[in-house]
Design a protein around this motif. Structure first.
Motif, PDB file in Angstrom:
ATOM      1  N   SER A   1       0.846  -1.188   0.000  1.00  0.00           N
ATOM      2  CA  SER A   1       0.000   0.000   0.000  1.00  0.00           C
ATOM      3  C   SER A   1       0.876   1.231   0.000  1.00  0.00           C
ATOM      4  O   SER A   1       2.026   1.198   0.444  1.00  0.00           O
ATOM      5  CB  SER A   1      -0.935  -0.003   1.212  1.00  0.00           C
ATOM      6  N   ALA A   2       0.332   2.331  -0.496  1.00  0.00           N
ATOM      7  CA  ALA A   2       1.068   3.588  -0.580  1.00  0.00           C
ATOM      8  C   ALA A   2       0.157   4.729  -0.174  1.00  0.00           C
ATOM      9  O   ALA A   2      -1.073   4.639  -0.276  1.00  0.00           O
ATOM     10  CB  ALA A   2       1.597   3.808  -1.995  1.00  0.00           C
ATOM     11  N   ASN A   3       0.757   5.799   0.262  1.00  0.00           N
ATOM     12  CA  ASN A   3       0.007   6.938   0.745  1.00  0.00           C
ATOM     13  C   ASN A   3      -0.448   7.859  -0.377  1.00  0.00           C
ATOM     14  O   ASN A   3      -1.387   8.641  -0.196  1.00  0.00           O
ATOM     15  CB  ASN A   3       0.853   7.723   1.756  1.00  0.00           C
ATOM     16  N   ILE A   4       0.217   7.786  -1.536  1.00  0.00           N
ATOM     17  CA  ILE A   4      -0.126   8.652  -2.668  1.00  0.00           C
ATOM     18  C   ILE A   4      -0.625   7.800  -3.833  1.00  0.00           C
ATOM     19  O   ILE A   4      -0.284   6.620  -3.945  1.00  0.00           O
ATOM     20  CB  ILE A   4       1.096   9.495  -3.113  1.00  0.00           C
ATOM     21  N   ALA A   5      -1.416   8.398  -4.689  1.00  0.00           N
ATOM     22  CA  ALA A   5      -1.989   7.673  -5.824  1.00  0.00           C
ATOM     23  C   ALA A   5      -0.939   7.448  -6.904  1.00  0.00           C
ATOM     24  O   ALA A   5      -0.013   8.252  -7.061  1.00  0.00           O
ATOM     25  CB  ALA A   5      -3.161   8.452  -6.405  1.00  0.00           C
ATOM     26  N   PRO A   6      -1.048   6.369  -7.674  1.00  0.00           N
ATOM     27  CA  PRO A   6      -0.101   6.139  -8.774  1.00  0.00           C
ATOM     28  C   PRO A   6      -0.329   7.133  -9.907  1.00  0.00           C
ATOM     29  O   PRO A   6      -1.433   7.661 -10.073  1.00  0.00           O
ATOM     30  CB  PRO A   6      -0.416   4.708  -9.214  1.00  0.00           C
ATOM     31  N   PRO A   7       0.693   7.410 -10.714  1.00  0.00           N
ATOM     32  CA  PRO A   7       0.523   8.324 -11.851  1.00  0.00           C
ATOM     33  C   PRO A   7      -0.428   7.748 -12.897  1.00  0.00           C
ATOM     34  O   PRO A   7      -0.850   6.594 -12.829  1.00  0.00           O
ATOM     35  CB  PRO A   7       1.948   8.453 -12.408  1.00  0.00           C
ATOM     36  N   ALA A   8      -0.753   8.576 -13.880  1.00  0.00           N
ATOM     37  CA  ALA A   8      -1.617   8.143 -14.980  1.00  0.00           C
ATOM     38  C   ALA A   8      -0.897   7.118 -15.843  1.00  0.00           C
ATOM     39  O   ALA A   8       0.338   7.074 -15.893  1.00  0.00           O
ATOM     40  CB  ALA A   8      -2.045   9.341 -15.814  1.00  0.00           C
ATOM     41  N   ILE A   9      -1.671   6.293 -16.528  1.00  0.00           N
ATOM     42  CA  ILE A   9      -1.095   5.289 -17.424  1.00  0.00           C
ATOM     43  C   ILE A   9      -0.486   6.001 -18.627  1.00  0.00           C
ATOM     44  O   ILE A   9      -1.175   6.768 -19.306  1.00  0.00           O
ATOM     45  CB  ILE A   9      -2.162   4.291 -17.877  1.00  0.00           C
ATOM     46  N   PRO A  10       0.783   5.802 -18.922  1.00  0.00           N
ATOM     47  CA  PRO A  10       1.382   6.475 -20.091  1.00  0.00           C
ATOM     48  C   PRO A  10       0.807   5.932 -21.391  1.00  0.00           C
ATOM     49  O   PRO A  10       0.337   4.794 -21.461  1.00  0.00           O
ATOM     50  CB  PRO A  10       2.869   6.143 -19.948  1.00  0.00           C
ATOM     51  N   ASP A  11       0.854   6.758 -22.405  1.00  0.00           N
ATOM     52  CA  ASP A  11       0.358   6.379 -23.719  1.00  0.00           C
ATOM     53  C   ASP A  11       1.471   5.683 -24.488  1.00  0.00           C
ATOM     54  O   ASP A  11       2.604   6.177 -24.548  1.00  0.00           O
ATOM     55  CB  ASP A  11      -0.107   7.626 -24.462  1.00  0.00           C
TER      56      ASP A  11
ATOM     57  N   TRP B   1       1.865   0.463 -12.939  1.00  0.00           N
ATOM     58  CA  TRP B   1       2.738   1.113 -11.972  1.00  0.00           C
ATOM     59  C   TRP B   1       2.898   0.218 -10.750  1.00  0.00           C
ATOM     60  O   TRP B   1       1.921  -0.177 -10.134  1.00  0.00           O
ATOM     61  CB  TRP B   1       2.173   2.466 -11.541  1.00  0.00           C
ATOM     62  N   ALA B   2       4.131  -0.105 -10.408  1.00  0.00           N
ATOM     63  CA  ALA B   2       4.446  -0.826  -9.178  1.00  0.00           C
ATOM     64  C   ALA B   2       5.085   0.152  -8.191  1.00  0.00           C
ATOM     65  O   ALA B   2       5.416   1.285  -8.547  1.00  0.00           O
ATOM     66  CB  ALA B   2       5.376  -1.999  -9.464  1.00  0.00           C
ATOM     67  N   TYR B   3       5.255  -0.291  -6.972  1.00  0.00           N
ATOM     68  CA  TYR B   3       5.742   0.620  -5.921  1.00  0.00           C
ATOM     69  C   TYR B   3       6.895  -0.018  -5.159  1.00  0.00           C
ATOM     70  O   TYR B   3       6.838  -1.191  -4.790  1.00  0.00           O
ATOM     71  CB  TYR B   3       4.616   0.957  -4.940  1.00  0.00           C
TER      72      TYR B   3
ATOM     73  N   TYR C   1       7.247   2.941  -9.990  1.00  0.00           N
ATOM     74  CA  TYR C   1       8.027   2.719 -11.212  1.00  0.00           C
ATOM     75  C   TYR C   1       7.143   1.959 -12.203  1.00  0.00           C
ATOM     76  O   TYR C   1       6.280   1.170 -11.821  1.00  0.00           O
ATOM     77  CB  TYR C   1       9.322   1.949 -10.927  1.00  0.00           C
ATOM     78  N   TRP C   2       7.379   2.196 -13.497  1.00  0.00           N
ATOM     79  CA  TRP C   2       6.549   1.621 -14.552  1.00  0.00           C
ATOM     80  C   TRP C   2       7.106   0.273 -14.997  1.00  0.00           C
ATOM     81  O   TRP C   2       8.277   0.150 -15.354  1.00  0.00           O
ATOM     82  CB  TRP C   2       6.472   2.568 -15.751  1.00  0.00           C
TER      83      TRP C   2
ATOM     84  N   ALA D   1       8.843   7.108 -11.556  1.00  0.00           N
ATOM     85  CA  ALA D   1       8.106   8.343 -11.819  1.00  0.00           C
ATOM     86  C   ALA D   1       8.844   9.556 -11.276  1.00  0.00           C
ATOM     87  O   ALA D   1       8.714  10.659 -11.825  1.00  0.00           O
ATOM     88  CB  ALA D   1       6.711   8.251 -11.204  1.00  0.00           C
ATOM     89  N   SER D   2       9.612   9.373 -10.211  1.00  0.00           N
ATOM     90  CA  SER D   2      10.377  10.488  -9.666  1.00  0.00           C
ATOM     91  C   SER D   2      11.449  10.975 -10.620  1.00  0.00           C
ATOM     92  O   SER D   2      11.929  12.105 -10.503  1.00  0.00           O
ATOM     93  CB  SER D   2      11.018  10.072  -8.335  1.00  0.00           C
TER      94      SER D   2
END
Length: 364
Positions: free
Chosen positions: A32-42, A60-62, A70-71, A216-217
Motif C-alpha cells: 500500500s502507498a500513501n499517494i496515488a499512482p501516476p496516470a497510465i502512459p500512452d 505502476w508498481a511501488y 516505477y513503470w 516516476a520520480s
C-alpha cells in the motif's frame, strides 16, 4: 491524571498512524502507498512475437526503498497453461491508502478495478481474443500480432469504443479514481482457482525496479520503456502522441497498419539477428566441445602410454630380481662333491693291502 491519559492516547495515535505514510509490505505481499499512482502512459503495443502468448498490460508498481512508483512495461508472456487468461493488477483506494491488488491467471478474467489499460483490457473482461480448441485466437481489431508467425486471428470491431477518452486514471476509488465495482461474473471469477504470476513475469517486474529511468520520480510519468515484445527484450517501444492504444478508430486504421508493418519488419530483423547470435553461440559451443574432446583423447592416450611404460618397467624390475636371486643361490651352494657321489664311493669294496690282484691273504 486526565492530562497524562490524553498525552498517552495522542502518542499511541501517532505510533499507529505513522506507518501509513510509507509503502507497507505485510504477509501475503500486500503493498500500500500513501499517494496515488501516476496516470497510465500512452504507448504503442508491440506485435505478439509467438503464437499462444498473451498480453500483460503495463502498470505502476511501488518500491518505497528505491523511490516510489516505477513503470513495469507491457509485455507478451506465455500463460502457465492452455485455457488460462490474465487478470491485470490494479490499485484500489481503501482505508486512507492505495492498496495494490496483484494480477493472476485463471479460466476467466476477473475484476481489475475498471482500469482502462487498452488493447482489449477496456475496464471489464478482455476483448483481445479467446481460447478455442486449445489455441488462442487474436482479435486484430484491438491487439497487434506478427502475422508472419501467427495466423489464428479474427476481426471484431464491435468491441471497440469509438469515443475518444483522454482519462488514463490508473487506480480505483478515492479522489479522481475509477468508480467501477465488480459485477456478478467478475465476483465468480474472483472465487475460481487462480495461478500467480509466472517466474518470467516476476523477473520482468524486478528488471523494471532496477532501472532508474522507469521511476516516476525520474521520468515524471513518461518512462523510457513503456512496452516490449517479450521478457528481457532491451529494445524500447516508442511513446505515441495520441491515445489510439485505448480507442482504435477507423480514422487511424491506415496509420496503425503502416506502423504495424514497420514493427513487424523490425521484429523480423531482430529475430534474424537473434537467430544469428544463437547459431554463432552454438558453433562456438561445438568448437569448444571438439577441443575438449581432443584434449580428453590426448590425455587418455598419454595415460595409456604411461601405464604401459610403468608395466614394462615393473616387468623388467621383476626379471632382474629373479636373476639376482638365482645367482645368489648358485653362489651359496658348497664346492664339495655332492652327497650322492660320496655315498657311491663308500659302497665300493676296499682293496686288500697284503694281497695281490685282490686275492685274500692266506695264513701260513
Amino acid at each position: 491524571m486526565k492530562k497524562l491519559i490524553r498525552i498517552g492516547l495522542f502518542i499511541a495515535a501517532i505510533i499507529f498512524a505513522s506507518p501509513k505514510i510509507y509503502a507497507q509490505v505485510s504477509v501475503g505481499l500486500s503493498i500500500s502507498a500513501n499517494i496515488a499512482p501516476p496516470a497510465i502512459p500512452d504507448y504503442d503495443q508491440p506485435p505478439c512475437p509467438v503464437d499462444g502468448y498473451l498480453w500483460q498490460p503495463g502498470y505502476w508498481a511501488y518500491d518505497n526503498y528505491s523511490g516510489g512508483y516505477y513503470w513495469v512495461p507491457g509485455v507478451w508472456v506465455a500463460p502457465p497453461t492452455v485455457g488460462y487468461l490474465w487478470t491485470p493488477c490494479y490499485w484500489g483506494y481503501s482505508g486512507g491508502v492505495y492498496v495494490y491488488h496483484a494480477g493472476y491467471w485463471g479460466p476467466h478474467v476477473g475484476f481489475y478495478g475498471g482500469i482502462n489499460y487498452g488493447y482489449g483490457y477496456f475496464g471489464s473482461g478482455f476483448a483481445g481474443g479467446g481460447w478455442h480448441s486449445g489455441h488462442f485466437r487474436y482479435n486484430t481489431a484491438v491487439v497487434h500480432v506478427n502475422t508472419t508467425v501467427i495466423r489464428n486471428t479474427y476481426v471484431d470491431r464491435t468491441v471497440i469504443r469509438n469515443t475518444r477518452v483522454n482519462n488514463r486514471v490508473s487506480y480505483n476509488g478515492g479522489r479522481g479514481g475509477v468508480t467501477a465495482r465488480p459485477n456478478s461474473q467478475q465476483q465468480q471469477a474472483m472465487r475460481e482457482r487462480h495461478v500467480q504470476a509466472t517466474s518470467a513475469q516476476i523477473n520482468h517486474q524486478q528488471a523494471a525496479s532496477k532501472n532508474r529511468s522507469q521511476f516516476a520520480s525520474v521520468n515524471h510519468g513518461r518512462p523510457s520503456v513503456t512496452a516490449t515484445s517479450r521478457v528481457n527484450n532491451r529494445v524500447p517501444n516508442r511513446q505515441p502522441n495520441s491515445t489510439a492504444h485505448t480507442r482504435p478508430t477507423e480514422n487511424n486504421r491506415a496509420t496503425q497498419q503502416h506502423a504495424q508493418q514497420q514493427r513487424a519488419q523490425t521484429q523480423q530483423h531482430a529475430q534474424q539477428q537473434e537467430r544469428g547470435q544463437q547459431q554463432r553461440a552454438q558453433s562456438q559451443q561445438q568448437h569448444a566441445q571438439q577441443q575438449r574432446s581432443q584434449v580428453q583423447h590426448q590425455q587418455r592416450a598419454q595415460q595409456n602410454q604411461a601405464q604401459q611404460q610403468q608395466r614394462a618397467q615393473q616387468q623388467h624390475a621383476q626379471q632382474s630380481r629373479v636373476q639376482q636371486q638365482q645367482r645368489a643361490q648358485m653362489q651359496q651352494q658348497p664346492r664339495s662333491q655332492p652327497q650322492h657321489m660320496q655315498a657311491q664311493h663308500a659302497s665300493q669294496p676296499h682293496a686288500n693291502p697284503g694281497g695281490r690282484g685282490g686275492e685274500p691273504q692266506r695264513h701260513r
